[in-house]
Design a protein around this motif. Sequence first.
Motif, mmCIF file in Angstrom:
data_model
loop_
_atom_site.group_PDB
_atom_site.id
_atom_site.type_symbol
_atom_site.label_atom_id
_atom_site.label_comp_id
_atom_site.label_asym_id
_atom_site.label_seq_id
_atom_site.Cartn_x
_atom_site.Cartn_y
_atom_site.Cartn_z
ATOM 1 N N ILE A 96 9.549 -63.233 -18.224
ATOM 2 C CA ILE A 96 9.911 -61.815 -18.211
ATOM 3 C C ILE A 96 8.634 -60.987 -18.150
ATOM 4 N N GLN A 97 8.568 -60.097 -17.164
ATOM 5 C CA GLN A 97 7.384 -59.275 -16.967
ATOM 6 C C GLN A 97 7.738 -57.791 -17.115
ATOM 7 N N LEU A 98 6.709 -56.969 -17.299
ATOM 8 C CA LEU A 98 6.886 -55.528 -17.424
ATOM 9 C C LEU A 98 6.576 -54.844 -16.098
ATOM 10 N N TYR A 99 7.353 -53.804 -15.794
ATOM 11 C CA TYR A 99 7.207 -53.041 -14.559
ATOM 12 C C TYR A 99 7.197 -51.552 -14.885
ATOM 13 N N LEU A 100 6.636 -50.768 -13.970
ATOM 14 C CA LEU A 100 6.619 -49.315 -14.106
ATOM 15 C C LEU A 100 7.270 -48.705 -12.872
ATOM 16 N N TRP A 101 8.329 -47.934 -13.086
ATOM 17 C CA TRP A 101 9.079 -47.294 -12.003
ATOM 18 C C TRP A 101 8.714 -45.816 -11.945
ATOM 19 N N GLN A 102 8.068 -45.396 -10.842
ATOM 20 C CA GLN A 102 7.819 -43.976 -10.601
ATOM 21 C C GLN A 102 9.116 -43.387 -10.056
ATOM 22 N N VAL A 103 9.804 -42.633 -10.884
ATOM 23 C CA VAL A 103 11.178 -42.256 -10.582
ATOM 24 C C VAL A 103 11.289 -41.411 -9.319
ATOM 25 N N ASP A 104 10.430 -40.418 -9.143
ATOM 26 C CA ASP A 104 10.547 -39.525 -7.987
ATOM 27 C C ASP A 104 10.313 -40.249 -6.663
ATOM 28 N N GLY A 105 9.261 -41.054 -6.589
ATOM 29 C CA GLY A 105 8.950 -41.734 -5.338
ATOM 30 C C GLY A 105 9.627 -43.071 -5.177
ATOM 31 N N GLY A 106 10.132 -43.638 -6.280
ATOM 32 C CA GLY A 106 10.816 -44.922 -6.225
ATOM 33 C C GLY A 106 9.904 -46.131 -6.294
ATOM 34 N N GLU A 107 8.585 -45.919 -6.349
ATOM 35 C CA GLU A 107 7.649 -47.046 -6.355
ATOM 36 C C GLU A 107 7.723 -47.805 -7.679
ATOM 37 N N VAL A 108 7.720 -49.134 -7.595
ATOM 38 C CA VAL A 108 7.732 -49.994 -8.777
ATOM 39 C C VAL A 108 6.462 -50.843 -8.776
ATOM 40 N N THR A 109 5.724 -50.811 -9.885
ATOM 41 C CA THR A 109 4.478 -51.561 -10.029
ATOM 42 C C THR A 109 4.635 -52.595 -11.131
ATOM 43 N N GLN A 110 4.244 -53.835 -10.855
ATOM 44 C CA GLN A 110 4.278 -54.869 -11.881
ATOM 45 C C GLN A 110 3.071 -54.706 -12.792
ATOM 46 N N LEU A 111 3.309 -54.644 -14.109
ATOM 47 C CA LEU A 111 2.246 -54.394 -15.076
ATOM 48 C C LEU A 111 1.683 -55.669 -15.686
ATOM 49 N N THR A 112 2.512 -56.682 -15.897
ATOM 50 C CA THR A 112 2.050 -57.933 -16.503
ATOM 51 C C THR A 112 2.298 -59.086 -15.536
ATOM 52 N N ARG A 113 1.399 -60.055 -15.571
ATOM 53 C CA ARG A 113 1.516 -61.226 -14.699
ATOM 54 C C ARG A 113 1.061 -62.455 -15.482
ATOM 55 N N ASP A 114 1.974 -63.048 -16.216
ATOM 56 C CA ASP A 114 1.649 -64.238 -16.995
ATOM 57 C C ASP A 114 2.913 -65.071 -17.168
ATOM 58 N N GLU A 115 2.839 -66.108 -17.986
ATOM 59 C CA GLU A 115 3.971 -67.017 -18.168
ATOM 60 C C GLU A 115 4.773 -66.691 -19.422
ATOM 61 N N PHE A 116 4.552 -65.509 -20.011
ATOM 62 C CA PHE A 116 5.179 -65.183 -21.284
ATOM 63 C C PHE A 116 6.423 -64.310 -21.109
ATOM 64 N N ILE A 117 7.078 -64.012 -22.234
ATOM 65 C CA ILE A 117 8.225 -63.109 -22.266
ATOM 66 C C ILE A 117 7.731 -61.779 -22.811
ATOM 67 N N ASN A 118 7.597 -60.789 -21.940
ATOM 68 C CA ASN A 118 7.041 -59.490 -22.303
ATOM 69 C C ASN A 118 8.151 -58.440 -22.301
ATOM 70 N N ALA A 119 8.326 -57.754 -23.421
ATOM 71 C CA ALA A 119 9.451 -56.823 -23.536
ATOM 72 C C ALA A 119 9.132 -55.759 -24.584
ATOM 73 N N GLY A 120 10.097 -54.865 -24.807
ATOM 74 C CA GLY A 120 9.956 -53.830 -25.828
ATOM 75 C C GLY A 120 8.844 -52.840 -25.572
ATOM 76 N N PRO A 121 8.694 -52.298 -24.337
ATOM 77 C CA PRO A 121 7.593 -51.370 -24.065
ATOM 78 C C PRO A 121 7.719 -50.073 -24.857
ATOM 79 N N ALA A 122 6.574 -49.538 -25.286
ATOM 80 C CA ALA A 122 6.535 -48.262 -26.013
ATOM 81 C C ALA A 122 5.290 -47.500 -25.576
#
Length: 215
Positions: A96-122
């Motif tokens: 499970i990886q974290l992503y960032l969605w720029q709502v107006d433009g629709g662009e999605v960027t992957q924030l984490t790239r590893d073999e772990f379970i990443n969740a609960g962003p704040a």
Amino acid sequence: SNPLNMAADPKESGDEEFYTRWHPDGQSIAFFSNRFDRAGYDCAVHRVGIMSLGDGTAGMMPVQEKIGNQETLAWSPDGKSLAFSSKSCGGSGINIQLYLWQVDGGEVTQLTRDEFINAGPAFSHNGRFLAYHSFRGDNSEIILLDLQSGEETNLTNNPAKDSHPTWSPDDSQIAFVTNRDGNDEIYVMDVDGGNLQNLTNHPARDFEPQWSPIP
């Protein structure tokens, strides 16, 4: 009270909406749902969407990126983007990886790239940092991600399970859940991982901390 059914799903539809999060301006809600067209999204049963209070279901807007089943989410303080976690499609094991969605433009960027379970962003209140929990084998850690530099810092670095970070109103501290004392307790630490304090210190389970706002 007079509750309003925002989704208005007929019982036979099988649609699900959950994990709602208010936009900072209070005029729309982000959530997860299985109601969106899933053509081409083989492993994405639930996708993040946005619904405005004025338009209701007619104005629902889902993320369009073809990634996996989406999980936890958080609005940025300026309301322009959403951080969310997503399972990877295919492969073995759980990733499970974290992503960032720029709502107006629709662009999605992957924030984490590893073999772990990443969740609960704040998000920090200044919008520069993202704290999250990362499950790494038999334990989990609180990770701090600098969204400008991409640098990651393990704030807890402890064999216990540390999770559910939340920022103090002035961004100087982070509260989180940990079982390092044998059961789930609420701890607080400085943003560099120092000055840890057990706030609850009770044999019962304590979890999901929230800060009171500045008066």
